[in-house]
Design a protein around this motif. Structure first.
Motif, PDB file in Angstrom:
ATOM      1  N   UNK A 111      -1.388  -0.317  19.520  1.00 35.95           N
ATOM      2  CA  UNK A 111      -0.949   0.504  18.355  1.00 35.95           C
ATOM      3  C   UNK A 111       0.034  -0.115  17.422  1.00 35.95           C
ATOM      4  N   UNK A 112       1.141  -0.487  18.163  1.00 38.36           N
ATOM      5  CA  UNK A 112       2.196  -1.156  17.689  1.00 38.36           C
ATOM      6  C   UNK A 112       1.739  -2.396  16.837  1.00 38.36           C
ATOM      7  N   UNK A 113       0.843  -3.196  17.502  1.00 37.68           N
ATOM      8  CA  UNK A 113       0.327  -4.321  16.907  1.00 37.68           C
ATOM      9  C   UNK A 113      -0.441  -3.955  15.470  1.00 37.68           C
ATOM     10  N   UNK A 114      -1.151  -2.928  15.698  1.00 43.27           N
ATOM     11  CA  UNK A 114      -2.056  -2.617  14.547  1.00 43.27           C
ATOM     12  C   UNK A 114      -1.215  -2.017  13.554  1.00 43.27           C
ATOM     13  N   UNK A 115      -0.088  -1.840  13.711  1.00 45.32           N
ATOM     14  CA  UNK A 115       0.846  -1.151  12.621  1.00 45.32           C
ATOM     15  C   UNK A 115       1.684  -1.879  11.962  1.00 45.32           C
ATOM     16  N   UNK A 116       1.724  -3.285  12.133  1.00 47.76           N
ATOM     17  CA  UNK A 116       2.696  -4.218  11.756  1.00 47.76           C
ATOM     18  C   UNK A 116       1.886  -5.508  11.111  1.00 47.76           C
ATOM     19  N   UNK A 117       2.636  -6.048  10.118  1.00 45.92           N
ATOM     20  CA  UNK A 117       2.077  -7.429   9.714  1.00 45.92           C
ATOM     21  C   UNK A 117       2.149  -8.358  10.958  1.00 45.92           C
ATOM     22  N   UNK A 118       1.358  -9.218  10.971  1.00 39.35           N
ATOM     23  CA  UNK A 118       0.660  -9.957   9.755  1.00 39.35           C
ATOM     24  C   UNK A 118      -0.749  -9.195   9.471  1.00 39.35           C
ATOM     25  N   UNK A 119      -1.320  -8.139  10.226  1.00 42.62           N
ATOM     26  CA  UNK A 119      -2.395  -7.438  10.097  1.00 42.62           C
ATOM     27  C   UNK A 119      -2.216  -6.562   8.866  1.00 42.62           C
ATOM     28  N   UNK A 120      -3.230  -6.739   7.926  1.00 45.11           N
ATOM     29  CA  UNK A 120      -3.333  -5.875   6.649  1.00 45.11           C
ATOM     30  C   UNK A 120      -3.210  -4.292   6.938  1.00 45.11           C
ATOM     31  N   UNK A 121      -2.492  -3.707   5.947  1.00 41.88           N
ATOM     32  CA  UNK A 121      -2.168  -2.277   6.338  1.00 41.88           C
ATOM     33  C   UNK A 121      -2.835  -1.613   4.993  1.00 41.88           C
ATOM     34  N   UNK A 122      -3.887  -2.016   4.536  1.00 43.56           N
ATOM     35  CA  UNK A 122      -4.553  -1.452   3.454  1.00 43.56           C
ATOM     36  C   UNK A 122      -6.074  -1.094   3.709  1.00 43.56           C
ATOM     37  N   UNK A 123      -6.569  -1.438   4.790  1.00 46.15           N
ATOM     38  CA  UNK A 123      -7.855  -1.313   5.160  1.00 46.15           C
ATOM     39  C   UNK A 123      -8.063   0.354   5.418  1.00 46.15           C
ATOM     40  N   UNK A 124      -9.399   0.800   4.888  1.00 41.25           N
ATOM     41  CA  UNK A 124      -9.589   2.158   5.091  1.00 41.25           C
ATOM     42  C   UNK A 124      -9.682   2.563   6.572  1.00 41.25           C
ATOM     43  N   UNK A 125      -9.936   1.898   7.206  1.00 45.75           N
ATOM     44  CA  UNK A 125     -10.463   2.025   8.792  1.00 45.75           C
ATOM     45  C   UNK A 125      -9.234   2.487   9.480  1.00 45.75           C
ATOM     46  N   UNK A 126      -8.057   1.803   9.140  1.00 47.20           N
ATOM     47  CA  UNK A 126      -6.887   1.964   9.956  1.00 47.20           C
ATOM     48  C   UNK A 126      -6.566   3.502  10.464  1.00 47.20           C
ATOM     49  N   UNK A 127      -6.508   4.327   9.813  1.00 48.92           N
ATOM     50  CA  UNK A 127      -6.289   5.942  10.314  1.00 48.92           C
ATOM     51  C   UNK A 127      -6.889   6.117  11.535  1.00 48.92           C
ATOM     52  N   UNK A 128      -8.518   5.614  11.477  1.00 50.64           N
ATOM     53  CA  UNK A 128      -9.401   5.885  12.582  1.00 50.64           C
ATOM     54  C   UNK A 128      -9.123   5.038  13.766  1.00 50.64           C
ATOM     55  N   UNK A 129      -8.540   3.929  13.595  1.00 50.67           N
ATOM     56  CA  UNK A 129      -8.171   2.930  14.624  1.00 50.67           C
ATOM     57  C   UNK A 129      -6.928   3.376  15.122  1.00 50.67           C
ATOM     58  N   UNK A 130      -5.940   3.791  14.524  1.00 47.82           N
ATOM     59  CA  UNK A 130      -4.775   4.356  15.075  1.00 47.82           C
ATOM     60  C   UNK A 130      -5.003   5.530  15.639  1.00 47.82           C
ATOM     61  N   UNK A 131      -5.819   6.628  15.416  1.00 38.27           N
ATOM     62  CA  UNK A 131      -6.130   7.653  16.014  1.00 38.27           C
ATOM     63  C   UNK A 131      -6.584   7.575  17.225  1.00 38.27           C
ATOM     64  N   UNK A 132      -7.527   6.637  17.285  1.00 38.75           N
ATOM     65  CA  UNK A 132      -8.336   6.362  18.642  1.00 38.75           C
ATOM     66  C   UNK A 132      -7.373   5.762  19.820  1.00 38.75           C
ATOM     67  N   UNK A 133      -6.335   4.844  19.184  1.00 39.15           N
ATOM     68  CA  UNK A 133      -5.394   4.697  20.324  1.00 39.15           C
ATOM     69  C   UNK A 133      -4.488   5.403  20.634  1.00 39.15           C
TER      70      UNK A 133
END
Length: 280
Positions: free
Chosen positions: A86-108
């Motif tokens: 979850x920490x990696x998914x919430x920080x650069x260099x990963x893009x933070x503007x993709x529509x799927x992020x809320x669902x991915x974060x919620x799953x983690x």
């Protein structure tokens, strides 16, 4: 400054220190405290590594007791691993503007919560106390050279894995090989740390070098594990394949950068115990 008169004494003090730390941290870990979960898991991993590095030949411990300790590590990992992702998914260099992020974060978050629910505080405390009792070392007549020989064997394993990894190009085979090397380095580090109160700078130098490489490979492994999870997450509701492809592309770039950092560290052999001894 060292204070242990023998290697065996140093190992016993080290094991007790981290088992005491485990028991101190478990109440907070059982309630989901992020730092306590991480630190308790790391403390027990240290003891297990020392037992597996030295104990098989020098300090006999029943496999059942080690199995119980590893179960506690797995329980803590079921909370900690999704927290890391979850920490990696919430920080650069990963893009933070993709529509799927809320669902991915919620799953983690759900995955971490599920692990926390399975901890069952009373059961975790009981298992931890049992593990600590079973892993404490009794006094043993163990020669210093026998301890150093086992440390050297672990050093040889790390060096073999390092050289074997050079044959693999970037990709799944290399990341898997480096994961094996990271685990071997972790054991070497903890085995060397356990001798610091006896061998002072010789043990500290080897432990520090192993830690530096372990940390570098840990960053790489975090990327690799998140990539694997992202591939599996395509089936989640609210997640699109296009977003996963974009995230994987960014994460793959981060992973290769970590690999470059590690290659710089691993261009030379680990410092050996004998070289440190002859230089002292």
């Amino acid at each position: 400054m060292g204070s242990a008169t023998t290697a065996a004494d140093a190992i016993g003090v080290y094991v007790d220190r981290y088992l005491d730390k485990l028991l101190e941290l478990i109440p907070a870990a059982a309630l989901g405290d992020v730092d306590a979960v991480h630190d308790a898991r790391a403390a027990l991993r240290r003891v297990i590594s020392v037992h597996r590095g030295y104990g098989g030949e020098l300090f006999k411990v029943r496999k059942k007791k080690l199995k119980g300790a590893r179960a506690v590590v797995r329980h803590l990992g079921s909370v900690r691993d999704p927290q890391v992702a979850l920490q990696r998914l919430s920080e650069p260099p990963l893009p933070q503007d993709v529509a799927s992020l809320p669902a991915l974060r919620r799953a983690l978050v759900d995955q971490a919560d599920l692990g926390l629910n399975r901890l069952r505080p009373k059961q975790l405390r009981r298992q931890s106390r049992k593990a600590a009792k079973g892993l404490r070392l009794e006094s043993s007549e163990v020669g210093n050279e026998a301890v150093v020989d086992l440390l050297q064997q672990q050093w040889d394993i790390c060096e073999q894995l390092r050289t074997e990894a050079e044959a693999f190009p970037p990709g799944a085979a290399r990341w898997t090989q480096l994961h094996l090397e990271r685990k071997a380095l972790k054991r070497l580090r903890y085995m060397a740390e356990a001798l610091e109160s006896w061998a002072e700078d010789r043990a500290s130098g080897l432990a520090d070098a192993a830690r530096e490489r372990q940390d570098s490979l840990g960053a790489l492994n975090d990327c690799w594990q998140l990539e694997r999870w992202l591939v599996d997450s395509i089936r989640l509701r609210g997640v699109t394949e296009e977003d996963i492809v974009r995230l994987l592309g960014a994460e793959d770039g981060a992973l290769r950068a970590c690999d470059g950092d590690y290659r710089d560290l691993a261009s030379a052999s680990l410092p050996s115990w004998d070289r440190q001894r002859s230089a002292s």
